[in-house]
Design a protein around this motif. Structure first.
Motif, PDB file in Angstrom:
ATOM      1  N   TYR A  87     -19.893   7.199  74.002  1.00  7.68           N
ATOM      2  CA  TYR A  87     -19.440   5.507  74.275  1.00  7.68           C
ATOM      3  C   TYR A  87     -19.383   4.776  72.926  1.00  7.68           C
ATOM      4  CZ  TYR A  87     -21.567   7.185  77.962  1.00  7.68           C
ATOM      5  OH  TYR A  87     -22.505   8.248  79.667  1.00  7.68           O
ATOM      6  N   ARG A 108     -16.415   2.339  72.140  1.00  5.13           N
ATOM      7  CA  ARG A 108     -15.943   1.322  73.311  1.00  5.13           C
ATOM      8  C   ARG A 108     -17.780   0.207  72.634  1.00  5.13           C
ATOM      9  NH1 ARG A 108     -16.096   0.555  79.980  1.00  5.13           N
ATOM     10  NH2 ARG A 108     -13.813   1.140  79.638  1.00  5.13           N
ATOM     11  N   TRP A 164     -19.462  -2.398  80.535  1.00  4.80           N
ATOM     12  CA  TRP A 164     -19.111  -1.080  81.125  1.00  4.80           C
ATOM     13  C   TRP A 164     -18.748  -1.791  82.448  1.00  4.80           C
ATOM     14  CZ3 TRP A 164     -20.791   1.705  78.119  1.00  4.80           C
ATOM     15  CH2 TRP A 164     -21.838   1.530  77.152  1.00  4.80           C
ATOM     16  N   ARG A 190     -15.391  -1.712  84.498  1.00  5.89           N
ATOM     17  CA  ARG A 190     -13.828  -1.022  84.493  1.00  5.89           C
ATOM     18  C   ARG A 190     -12.229  -1.620  83.816  1.00  5.89           C
ATOM     19  NH1 ARG A 190     -12.803   4.231  86.611  1.00  5.89           N
ATOM     20  NH2 ARG A 190     -10.658   5.063  86.221  1.00  5.89           N
ATOM     21  N   ARG A 191     -12.059  -1.302  83.159  1.00  5.62           N
ATOM     22  CA  ARG A 191     -10.848  -1.847  82.409  1.00  5.62           C
ATOM     23  C   ARG A 191      -9.514  -1.541  82.729  1.00  5.62           C
ATOM     24  NH1 ARG A 191     -12.528  -1.720  75.739  1.00  5.62           N
ATOM     25  NH2 ARG A 191     -15.031  -1.947  76.816  1.00  5.62           N
ATOM     26  N   ALA A 227      -5.758  -0.703  83.821  1.00  4.97           N
ATOM     27  CA  ALA A 227      -5.145   0.314  82.410  1.00  4.97           C
ATOM     28  C   ALA A 227      -4.059  -0.873  82.305  1.00  4.97           C
ATOM     29  CB  ALA A 227      -5.229   1.800  83.144  1.00  4.97           C
ATOM     30  N   THR A 242      -6.838   7.404  81.522  1.00  3.18           N
ATOM     31  CA  THR A 242      -7.274   6.644  82.750  1.00  3.18           C
ATOM     32  C   THR A 242      -8.661   6.723  83.478  1.00  3.18           C
ATOM     33  OG1 THR A 242      -5.737   7.307  84.386  1.00  3.18           O
ATOM     34  CG2 THR A 242      -4.709   5.136  82.687  1.00  3.18           C
ATOM     35  N   GLU A 243      -9.037   7.845  83.736  1.00  5.62           N
ATOM     36  CA  GLU A 243     -10.325   8.971  84.256  1.00  5.62           C
ATOM     37  C   GLU A 243     -11.161   9.036  83.457  1.00  5.62           C
ATOM     38  OE1 GLU A 243     -11.231  10.090  87.585  1.00  5.62           O
ATOM     39  OE2 GLU A 243      -8.083   9.193  88.304  1.00  5.62           O
ATOM     40  N   ASP A 266     -12.841   6.232  81.882  1.00  5.53           N
ATOM     41  CA  ASP A 266     -12.922   5.104  81.852  1.00  5.53           C
ATOM     42  C   ASP A 266     -15.218   4.763  81.277  1.00  5.53           C
ATOM     43  OD1 ASP A 266     -12.645   2.357  81.809  1.00  5.53           O
ATOM     44  OD2 ASP A 266     -13.905   1.768  83.231  1.00  5.53           O
ATOM     45  N   ARG A 290     -13.038   8.082  75.476  1.00  3.67           N
ATOM     46  CA  ARG A 290     -11.671   7.577  74.747  1.00  3.67           C
ATOM     47  C   ARG A 290     -11.823   7.209  73.543  1.00  3.67           C
ATOM     48  NH1 ARG A 290      -9.746   5.001  80.397  1.00  3.67           N
ATOM     49  NH2 ARG A 290     -11.149   2.701  79.611  1.00  3.67           N
ATOM     50  N   GLU A 294      -8.585   3.961  73.369  1.00  4.75           N
ATOM     51  CA  GLU A 294      -8.811   2.386  74.580  1.00  4.75           C
ATOM     52  C   GLU A 294      -7.470   1.491  73.694  1.00  4.75           C
ATOM     53  OE1 GLU A 294     -11.309   1.547  76.267  1.00  4.75           O
ATOM     54  OE2 GLU A 294     -13.307   2.782  75.779  1.00  4.75           O
ATOM     55  N   THR A 332      -5.060  -0.234  76.893  1.00  2.00           N
ATOM     56  CA  THR A 332      -5.444  -1.935  77.120  1.00  2.00           C
ATOM     57  C   THR A 332      -4.970  -3.119  76.464  1.00  2.00           C
ATOM     58  OG1 THR A 332      -7.375  -2.519  75.923  1.00  2.00           O
ATOM     59  CG2 THR A 332      -7.636  -1.187  78.456  1.00  2.00           C
TER      60      THR A 332
END
Length: 314
Positions: free
Chosen positions: A137, A140, A231, A233-234, A236, A255-256, A258, A303, A308, A312
């Motif tokens: 993580y 992020r 956390w 979900r962003r 895409a 994308t999966e 996340d 990611r 990332e 985005t």
């Protein structure tokens, strides 16, 4: 209340740092508390089984970071000499902590330690925890911490240091060249610290935490802004454009991710063989778009900062 008086030199020596070890200690305490959390529950649900399976919930970190204690052993968060130390650099500092300092921190902790504390073994446990709970993580988390530092730096540039301190946290205020911290468990005064101040944002901190070990400047760790959306979900926004370059399936995998996932899980979600997913993940990893992290018998893919930013607009 604690009062930290500032001279002009102290203000001139005030700076920020992003510290992996502050995230380790704050996140471990959050896990050890065992309670639900309105913001970090997705992370807790994913990480808690991994940490328990590795036996880290009953290891040395659990002894040193009991959730019911307000005090954190200072040697676990060594003073960062640079703005963004690596975990390896901070672990090297922990490994070289003098034995008398370690014992003084253990005495202050007040919790009986049943086994002799060997720093090399503790460092190995921290590395294992990092690999399971933080590393997948980190892209992020670090992006949010960097954004917080950038925001605070702009505050100083545009409105001055007083505005920065008054906006830092509800328990922190600035008045008459003095930084005041209310509801402090440990007193913090200029007489017992080095010059300046180090400000450390943390996504896992629930409140302001302080560190003091002269002659180093005191550290003040505070909850980073924007953590409430960490956390979520962003969307895409650029998935279609990226698909034209990477291909639709590799973009789908991106994308999966996340949240970090294993090859088996991604194969189940996408209806593709694990071998096929692994081949595409290897290509994405070689390009620096995803990273791989060992979690027991599995490998978690996540990611990277590059991945990332590809998806985005922010």
């Amino acid at each position: 209340m604690s009062d930290l008086v500032f001279t002009a030199d102290d203000l001139a020596l005030t700076r920020f740092a992003v510290s992996p070890m502050w995230e380790v200690v704050n996140s471990f305490r959050l896990l050890a508390a065992g309670a639900p959390h309105p913001v970090h529950q997705p992370w807790l649900d994913q990480v808690r089984p991994r940490v328990a399976s590795a036996g880290l919930d009953t290891g040395r970190l659990a002894e040193l970071l009991p959730p019911e204690r307000a005090y954190l052993p200072d040697f676990l968060t060594p003073f960062p000499p640079v703005p963004a130390p690596t975990l390896a650099e901070e672990l090297a500092a922990i490994r070289s902590t003098p034995a008398d300092q370690v014992q003084a921190d253990l005495d202050k902790l007040g919790t009986p330690v049943a086994r002799p504390l060997r720093l090399p073994r503790l460092v190995e446990e921290i590395e294992a925890y990092w690999d399971l709970a933080i590393a997948p993580y980190w892209a992020r988390v670090k992006a949010l911490l960097d954004a917080d530092v950038f925001h605070r730096a702009r505050q100083v540039a545009e409105r001055g240091a007083a505005h920065l301190f008054n906006d830092l946290h509800s328990t922190v205020s600035w008045d008459d060249n003095t930084l005041r911290l209310v509801r402090r468990q440990c007193a913090l005064s200029r007489e017992a610290t080095g010059p300046g101040l180090l400000l450390v944002p943390s996504v896992f901190a629930k409140r302001v935490l302080t560190w003091s070990r002269p002659p180093a400047p005191p550290q003040l760790a505070y909850p980073a802004r924007g953590t409430g959306a960490l956390w979520e979900r962003r969307p895409a926004e650029r998935a279609e454009a990226i698909a034209a370059v990477l291909g639709r399936f590799r973009t789908r995998l991106l994308t999966e991710l996340d949240a970090p996932a294993s090859t088996t899980e991604l194969a189940r979600r996408t209806g593709t063989s694990a071998a096929g997913v692994s081949q595409h993940l290897t290509a994405l990893r070689d390009a620096g778009i995803v990273s791989a992290h060992r979690a027991g018998r599995s490998v978690l893919y996540a990611r990277t900062a590059v991945g990332e930013s590809l998806l985005t607009l922010s």
